[in-house]
Design an enzyme around this catalytic site. Structure first.
Site, PDB file in Angstrom:
ATOM      1  CB  SER A 197      -0.897  -0.040   1.154  1.00 40.33           C
ATOM      2  OG  SER A 197      -1.532   1.187   1.351  1.00 40.33           O
ATOM      3  CE1 TYR A 246      -4.548  -2.123   4.992  1.00 36.15           C
ATOM      4  CE2 TYR A 246      -3.529  -0.104   4.921  1.00 36.15           C
ATOM      5  CZ  TYR A 246      -3.845  -1.275   4.243  1.00 36.15           C
ATOM      6  OH  TYR A 246      -4.111  -1.459   2.988  1.00 36.15           O
TER       7      TYR A 246
HETATM    8  P1  NAD Z   1     -12.068  -5.678  -0.072  1.00 35.58           P
HETATM    9  O1  NAD Z   1     -12.860  -5.491   1.199  1.00 35.58           O
HETATM   10  O2  NAD Z   1     -12.767  -5.696  -1.169  1.00 35.58           O
HETATM   11  O3  NAD Z   1     -10.827  -6.865  -0.081  1.00 35.58           O
HETATM   12  C1  NAD Z   1     -10.493  -7.329   1.149  1.00 35.58           C
HETATM   13  C2  NAD Z   1     -10.618  -8.830   1.176  1.00 35.58           C
HETATM   14  O4  NAD Z   1      -9.936  -9.248   2.260  1.00 35.58           O
HETATM   15  C3  NAD Z   1     -12.006  -9.033   1.466  1.00 35.58           C
HETATM   16  O5  NAD Z   1     -12.857  -9.301   0.324  1.00 35.58           O
HETATM   17  C4  NAD Z   1     -11.887 -10.480   2.352  1.00 35.58           C
HETATM   18  O6  NAD Z   1     -12.264 -11.710   1.579  1.00 35.58           O
HETATM   19  C5  NAD Z   1     -10.417 -10.431   2.552  1.00 35.58           C
HETATM   20  N1  NAD Z   1     -10.136 -10.775   4.159  1.00 35.58           N
HETATM   21  C6  NAD Z   1     -10.170  -9.959   5.139  1.00 35.58           C
HETATM   22  N2  NAD Z   1     -10.064 -10.735   6.252  1.00 35.58           N
HETATM   23  C7  NAD Z   1      -9.912 -11.875   6.216  1.00 35.58           C
HETATM   24  C8  NAD Z   1      -9.639 -13.072   6.695  1.00 35.58           C
HETATM   25  N3  NAD Z   1      -9.371 -13.186   7.814  1.00 35.58           N
HETATM   26  N4  NAD Z   1      -9.785 -14.353   5.987  1.00 35.58           N
HETATM   27  C9  NAD Z   1      -9.754 -14.469   4.576  1.00 35.58           C
HETATM   28  N5  NAD Z   1     -10.134 -13.196   3.769  1.00 35.58           N
HETATM   29  C10 NAD Z   1      -9.806 -11.985   4.426  1.00 35.58           C
HETATM   30  O7  NAD Z   1     -10.878  -4.304  -0.319  1.00 35.58           O
HETATM   31  P2  NAD Z   1      -9.598  -4.273  -1.211  1.00 35.58           P
HETATM   32  O8  NAD Z   1      -9.355  -2.523  -1.166  1.00 35.58           O
HETATM   33  O9  NAD Z   1      -9.848  -4.830  -2.369  1.00 35.58           O
HETATM   34  O10 NAD Z   1      -8.479  -4.919  -0.467  1.00 35.58           O
HETATM   35  C11 NAD Z   1      -7.414  -5.717  -0.945  1.00 35.58           C
HETATM   36  C12 NAD Z   1      -5.856  -5.335  -0.501  1.00 35.58           C
HETATM   37  O11 NAD Z   1      -5.893  -4.300  -1.225  1.00 35.58           O
HETATM   38  C13 NAD Z   1      -5.972  -5.327   0.507  1.00 35.58           C
HETATM   39  O12 NAD Z   1      -4.755  -6.046   0.903  1.00 35.58           O
HETATM   40  C14 NAD Z   1      -5.786  -3.970   1.066  1.00 35.58           C
HETATM   41  O13 NAD Z   1      -5.012  -3.656   2.162  1.00 35.58           O
HETATM   42  C15 NAD Z   1      -5.096  -3.480  -0.184  1.00 35.58           C
HETATM   43  N6  NAD Z   1      -5.253  -1.986  -0.483  1.00 35.58           N
HETATM   44  C16 NAD Z   1      -6.472  -1.391  -0.448  1.00 35.58           C
HETATM   45  C17 NAD Z   1      -6.552   0.040  -0.579  1.00 35.58           C
HETATM   46  C18 NAD Z   1      -7.759   0.736  -0.976  1.00 35.58           C
HETATM   47  O14 NAD Z   1      -7.781   1.960  -0.853  1.00 35.58           O
HETATM   48  N7  NAD Z   1      -8.916  -0.043  -1.232  1.00 35.58           N
HETATM   49  C19 NAD Z   1      -5.048   0.788  -0.754  1.00 35.58           C
HETATM   50  C20 NAD Z   1      -3.953   0.141  -0.547  1.00 35.58           C
HETATM   51  C21 NAD Z   1      -4.079  -1.261  -0.144  1.00 35.58           C
END
Ligand code: NAD
Ligand code: MG
Length: 301
Positions: free
Chosen positions: A193, A206
């Site tokens: 991230s 985080y």
């Molecule tokens: P999202 O909520 O769609 O995806 C996160 C997923 O993590 C969930 O769908 C869930 O299935 C899974 N998850 C969480 N806890 C879990 C557990 N205990 N067991 C199994 N699965 C679990 O959101 P996203 O933004 O697409 O996140 C995906 C990745 O991107 C993450 O690693 C997040 O940190 C990273 N990220 C997101 C952003 C943002 O702004 N959205 C920015 C930087 C990084």
């Protein structure tokens, strides 16, 4: 459906390619459902075009039900891969949409719900995915947990533990279990991230996990390149996913989410997927140990 789609291949101004703030307030309990977001994110459902880059590959995507993981899963399938997805049981309805999208490409879809905080589940996830797909060529670690807290005094040991278990320990357990199954040419793609480098004060736990993922990616890459396996990471900036309205941000920030970037809007999951594809396929053959930003203009250091 109120999905924002965009032609990802037509030349256009990226500032206006996707919705700009303000967005409606829309709190959900975590992990939240993508289908309840307004506007719904674009995961490339109607736009991503594959070019056979991953023909016949076998991929596992954690967090593949929604957000960035869903976009990667759709793109992998359109590039010709069979795809297993992992997600939490309460996300089954989002996951089933992804299963249908993968199957619509004529590819095999394997849905494996379960909690990545559990080491035994992580080990079994790899085993089940390998058996169902007939091997494993791509591991995309996209699942993540993000809960904002204003101050260290409000951050419980339980939350700190769950964030590290989901974002760091699960990465370790999954990679450890996966590497023995991976042939030369296989790839691991982790999800860091902008928070790895520029932590928000509300994301103490985080941001620390995301910094750990960058170091983990570099160190693992230098080990497993001996086997011909490459390991890289994608580091998104603010992306319009359900992670954010399900307590990933202080909720008063949702209406203006993404406005602080030079592009003045959040990114969409569909804008992350091409990088996962690039890092998964052989075109990135000389790239390993790197972390690449998708940040709307706040470059990584
Ligand atoms: P999202 O909520 O769609 O995806 C996160 C997923 O993590 C969930 O769908 C869930 O299935 C899974 N998850 C969480 N806890 C879990 C557990 N205990 N067991 C199994 N699965 C679990 O959101 P996203 O933004 O697409 O996140 C995906 C990745 O991107 C993450 O690693 C997040 O940190 C990273 N990220 C997101 C952003 C943002 O702004 N959205 C920015 C930087 C990084
Ligand atoms: Mg989800």
């Amino acid at each position: 459906m109120n999905r924002n789609t965009s032609n990802q291949y037509a030349m256009q101004n990226p500032l206006t390619q996707y919705p700009q703030p303000e967005f409606p307030p829309q709190h959900q309990p975590e992990p939240g459902l993508d289908s309840k977001m307004a506007p719904e994110p674009d995961h490339g459902e109607e736009s991503y075009v594959g070019f056979g880059r991953l023909a016949g590959r076998k991929a596992l995507v954690t967090g593949g039900d929604s957000g960035i993981g869903r976009a990667a899963a759709i793109a992998f399938a359109r590039e010709g891969a069979d795809v297993a997805i992992n997600y939490l049981p309460e996300e089954e309805s989002d996951a089933q949409q992804v299963v249908q999208l993968i199957q619509a490409e004529g590819r095999r879809a394997v849905a494996i719900p379960g909690d990545l905080k559990d080491e035994a589940f992580c080990v079994s996830l790899i085993k089940v995915a390998v058996e169902a797909l007939g091997g494993l060529d791509i591991l995309a670690n996209v699942a993540g947990k993000q809960i904002a807290q204003q101050h260290i005094s409000e951050l419980t040991t339980e939350q700190f533990d769950h964030t590290f278990k989901t974002n760091v320990y699960a990465l370790f357990w999954l990679c450890k279990a996966a590497v023995p199954h991976m042939p030369p040419g296989a790839t691991i793609i982790n999800t860091a991230s902008i928070q790895s480098y520029d932590p928000s004060k509300t994301l103490l736990d985080y941001a620390s996990t995301k910094a750990a993922i960058v170091a983990f990616t570099k160190a693992l890459s230098s080990q497993v390149i001996e086997q011909g396996i490459r390991v890289n990471a994608v580091a998104p900036g603010p992306i319009w996913t359900v992670l954010q309205p399900s307590d990933g941000q202080p909720q008063e920030k949702i209406p203006t989410f993404g406005s602080q970037t030079p592009m003045k809007r959040p990114g969409q999951p569909a804008e992350c997927a091409p990088l996962y594809v690039m890092l998964a396929c052989q075109e990135s053959s000389y790239i390993t140990g790197e972390t690449f930003g998708v940040t709307g203009g706040n470059p990584l250091p």
